[in-house]
Design a protein around this motif. Structure first.
Motif, PDB file in Angstrom:
ATOM      1  N   ASN A   1      -5.945   9.224  -6.314  1.00  0.00           N
ATOM      2  CA  ASN A   1      -7.305   8.782  -6.604  1.00  0.00           C
ATOM      3  C   ASN A   1      -7.623   8.082  -4.355  1.00  0.00           C
ATOM      4  N   SER A   2      -7.018   6.770  -4.982  1.00  0.00           N
ATOM      5  CA  SER A   2      -7.048   6.521  -3.601  1.00  0.00           C
ATOM      6  C   SER A   2      -6.314   7.142  -1.721  1.00  0.00           C
ATOM      7  N   ASP A   3      -5.524   7.358  -2.490  1.00  0.00           N
ATOM      8  CA  ASP A   3      -5.023   8.401  -1.279  1.00  0.00           C
ATOM      9  C   ASP A   3      -5.466   9.567  -0.748  1.00  0.00           C
ATOM     10  N   LYS A   4      -6.527  10.838  -2.119  1.00  0.00           N
ATOM     11  CA  LYS A   4      -7.218  11.533  -1.629  1.00  0.00           C
ATOM     12  C   LYS A   4      -8.167  11.182  -0.784  1.00  0.00           C
ATOM     13  N   ASN A   5      -8.682   9.948  -1.093  1.00  0.00           N
ATOM     14  CA  ASN A   5      -9.731   9.155  -0.261  1.00  0.00           C
ATOM     15  C   ASN A   5      -9.297   9.119   1.200  1.00  0.00           C
ATOM     16  N   GLY A   6      -8.123   8.739   1.754  1.00  0.00           N
ATOM     17  CA  GLY A   6      -7.626   8.837   2.320  1.00  0.00           C
ATOM     18  C   GLY A   6      -7.714   7.002   2.584  1.00  0.00           C
ATOM     19  N   LEU A   7      -7.582   6.445   1.630  1.00  0.00           N
ATOM     20  CA  LEU A   7      -7.727   5.180   1.768  1.00  0.00           C
ATOM     21  C   LEU A   7      -6.617   4.051   2.214  1.00  0.00           C
ATOM     22  N   TYR A   8      -5.680   4.611   0.884  1.00  0.00           N
ATOM     23  CA  TYR A   8      -3.943   3.944   0.534  1.00  0.00           C
ATOM     24  C   TYR A   8      -3.046   4.939   0.358  1.00  0.00           C
ATOM     25  N   PRO A   9      -1.955   4.312   1.375  1.00  0.00           N
ATOM     26  CA  PRO A   9      -0.197   5.210  -0.102  1.00  0.00           C
ATOM     27  C   PRO A   9      -0.448   4.008  -0.819  1.00  0.00           C
ATOM     28  N   LYS A  10       0.563   4.581  -1.677  1.00  0.00           N
ATOM     29  CA  LYS A  10       1.524   4.502  -2.689  1.00  0.00           C
ATOM     30  C   LYS A  10       1.845   3.021  -1.895  1.00  0.00           C
ATOM     31  N   VAL A  11       1.622   1.380  -2.749  1.00  0.00           N
ATOM     32  CA  VAL A  11       1.893   0.135  -2.351  1.00  0.00           C
ATOM     33  C   VAL A  11       2.487  -0.467  -3.269  1.00  0.00           C
ATOM     34  N   LEU A  12       3.596  -1.338  -3.878  1.00  0.00           N
ATOM     35  CA  LEU A  12       3.527  -2.000  -5.089  1.00  0.00           C
ATOM     36  C   LEU A  12       3.828  -3.007  -4.834  1.00  0.00           C
TER      37      LEU A  12
ATOM     38  N   LYS B   1      -6.200  -9.075  -5.451  1.00  0.00           N
ATOM     39  CA  LYS B   1      -6.684  -7.651  -5.230  1.00  0.00           C
ATOM     40  C   LYS B   1      -7.191  -7.281  -4.336  1.00  0.00           C
ATOM     41  N   THR B   2      -6.281  -5.750  -4.310  1.00  0.00           N
ATOM     42  CA  THR B   2      -6.430  -4.478  -3.252  1.00  0.00           C
ATOM     43  C   THR B   2      -6.640  -2.999  -4.218  1.00  0.00           C
ATOM     44  N   ASN B   3      -7.283  -2.199  -3.950  1.00  0.00           N
ATOM     45  CA  ASN B   3      -7.152  -0.709  -4.591  1.00  0.00           C
ATOM     46  C   ASN B   3      -5.919   0.002  -4.254  1.00  0.00           C
ATOM     47  N   GLY B   4      -5.794   0.391  -4.762  1.00  0.00           N
ATOM     48  CA  GLY B   4      -4.558   1.790  -4.395  1.00  0.00           C
ATOM     49  C   GLY B   4      -3.048   0.968  -5.025  1.00  0.00           C
ATOM     50  N   ILE B   5      -3.142  -0.367  -5.407  1.00  0.00           N
ATOM     51  CA  ILE B   5      -1.382  -0.789  -5.310  1.00  0.00           C
ATOM     52  C   ILE B   5      -1.082  -0.606  -6.720  1.00  0.00           C
ATOM     53  N   ASP B   6      -0.007  -0.582  -7.168  1.00  0.00           N
ATOM     54  CA  ASP B   6       0.852  -0.959  -8.032  1.00  0.00           C
ATOM     55  C   ASP B   6       0.910  -1.752  -8.399  1.00  0.00           C
TER      56      ASP B   6
ATOM     57  N   ASN C   1       5.719   7.294  -5.196  1.00  0.00           N
ATOM     58  CA  ASN C   1       6.188   7.713  -3.536  1.00  0.00           C
ATOM     59  C   ASN C   1       5.479   6.566  -2.942  1.00  0.00           C
ATOM     60  N   TYR C   2       6.478   5.250  -2.983  1.00  0.00           N
ATOM     61  CA  TYR C   2       5.276   4.207  -2.596  1.00  0.00           C
ATOM     62  C   TYR C   2       6.371   4.183  -1.130  1.00  0.00           C
ATOM     63  N   LYS C   3       5.183   3.883   0.266  1.00  0.00           N
ATOM     64  CA  LYS C   3       5.874   3.773   1.344  1.00  0.00           C
ATOM     65  C   LYS C   3       6.237   2.457   1.229  1.00  0.00           C
ATOM     66  N   TYR C   4       5.347   0.923   0.939  1.00  0.00           N
ATOM     67  CA  TYR C   4       5.729  -0.419   1.050  1.00  0.00           C
ATOM     68  C   TYR C   4       6.014  -1.319  -0.357  1.00  0.00           C
ATOM     69  N   ILE C   5       6.910  -1.451  -0.237  1.00  0.00           N
ATOM     70  CA  ILE C   5       7.304  -2.836  -1.113  1.00  0.00           C
ATOM     71  C   ILE C   5       7.399  -4.345  -1.307  1.00  0.00           C
ATOM     72  N   ILE C   6       6.329  -4.766  -1.769  1.00  0.00           N
ATOM     73  CA  ILE C   6       6.084  -5.841  -1.420  1.00  0.00           C
ATOM     74  C   ILE C   6       6.799  -7.082  -2.872  1.00  0.00           C
ATOM     75  N   SER C   7       7.695  -8.352  -2.524  1.00  0.00           N
ATOM     76  CA  SER C   7       7.430  -8.634  -4.188  1.00  0.00           C
ATOM     77  C   SER C   7       8.140 -10.266  -3.801  1.00  0.00           C
TER      78      SER C   7
ATOM     79  N   LYS D   1       9.311   0.317   3.057  1.00  0.00           N
ATOM     80  CA  LYS D   1       9.971  -0.881   3.698  1.00  0.00           C
ATOM     81  C   LYS D   1       9.684  -2.025   2.282  1.00  0.00           C
ATOM     82  N   VAL D   2      10.185  -2.693   2.640  1.00  0.00           N
ATOM     83  CA  VAL D   2      10.640  -4.332   1.059  1.00  0.00           C
ATOM     84  C   VAL D   2      10.387  -5.109   2.450  1.00  0.00           C
ATOM     85  N   ILE D   3       9.735  -5.867   1.175  1.00  0.00           N
ATOM     86  CA  ILE D   3       9.825  -7.943   1.902  1.00  0.00           C
ATOM     87  C   ILE D   3      10.288  -7.985   0.859  1.00  0.00           C
ATOM     88  N   PHE D   4      10.176  -9.480   0.408  1.00  0.00           N
ATOM     89  CA  PHE D   4      10.051 -10.515  -0.754  1.00  0.00           C
ATOM     90  C   PHE D   4       9.685 -11.393   0.505  1.00  0.00           C
ATOM     91  N   ILE D   5       9.248 -11.964  -1.139  1.00  0.00           N
ATOM     92  CA  ILE D   5       8.803 -13.389  -0.117  1.00  0.00           C
ATOM     93  C   ILE D   5       8.558 -14.480  -1.449  1.00  0.00           C
TER      94      ILE D   5
END
Length: 181
Positions: free
Chosen positions: A9-20, A39-44, A67-73, A146-150
């Motif tokens: 739904n978020s992608d259809k509105n052009g707001l967010y790619p998939k982010v995990l 708290k961010t819309n469009g993330i898993d 189909n994630y574009k980013y993973i933030i761990s 693209k992946v990052i670990f924090i």
């Protein structure tokens, strides 16, 4: 656009790619605390099991189904009072460097007065393992993720997780608003 890509739904509105966004399970695990207050819309969100094999399988399964574009761990780092941006995942003599736009993250953290350090050593336990294995899986399967670990301070440290969650939420929104899908 990838033919396999199903729009959320978020992608259809052009707001967010998939982010995990991931953390490790545990009621006293600060990475889990942070994950649950971002708290961010469009993330898993995915809380990983504290097991080498199980956590690897959990993240690989999540990657395969989306189909994630980013993973933030996130993981917790004891005896630290600020976040650590990890640049490398290392296993045996193999080192993988992240491809995440971490300099954008650094600038965003600085603008919002969030103290951080750059680290070249994600440790030798679950955090490093999931970081390395995620990047290896993405590389081996030629995925554009693209992946990052924090690392974040442990829960017993005096640290403002609410403010960090707010800043990271805003960073994610800023990051994904730059992407065109």
């Amino acid at each position: 656009m990838n033919k396999k890509y199903e729009l959320t739904n978020s992608d259809k509105n052009g707001l967010y790619p998939k982010v995990l966004i991931t953390s490790f399970k545990g009621k006293n695990n600060s990475s889990s605390l942070l994950l649950n207050i971002i708290k961010t819309n469009g993330i898993d969100k995915l809380e990983l099991t504290n097991s080498f094999i199980t956590s690897e399988n959990e993240i690989k399964s999540k990657i395969n189904k989306n189909n994630y574009k980013y993973i933030i761990s996130f993981g917790q780092k004891p005896n630290c009072n600020h976040i650590n941006i990890e640049l490398f995942g290392i296993k045996n003599d193999n080192m993988l460097e992240n491809t995440f736009p971490y300099k954008d993250l650094m600038a965003f953290l600085e603008e919002n007065n969030i103290k951080y350090s750059i680290s070249k050593n994600a440790g030798n336990y679950l955090c490093n393992n999931i970081y390395y294995e995620s990047m290896k899986y993405i590389k081996d399967n030629a995925l554009d993720i693209k992946v990052i670990f924090i690392h974040v301070p442990s829960i017993n440290m005096e640290y403002d997780f609410d403010e960090t969650a707010k800043v990271l939420s805003n960073f994610i929104e800023s990051l994904v608003s730059k992407e065109k899908f």
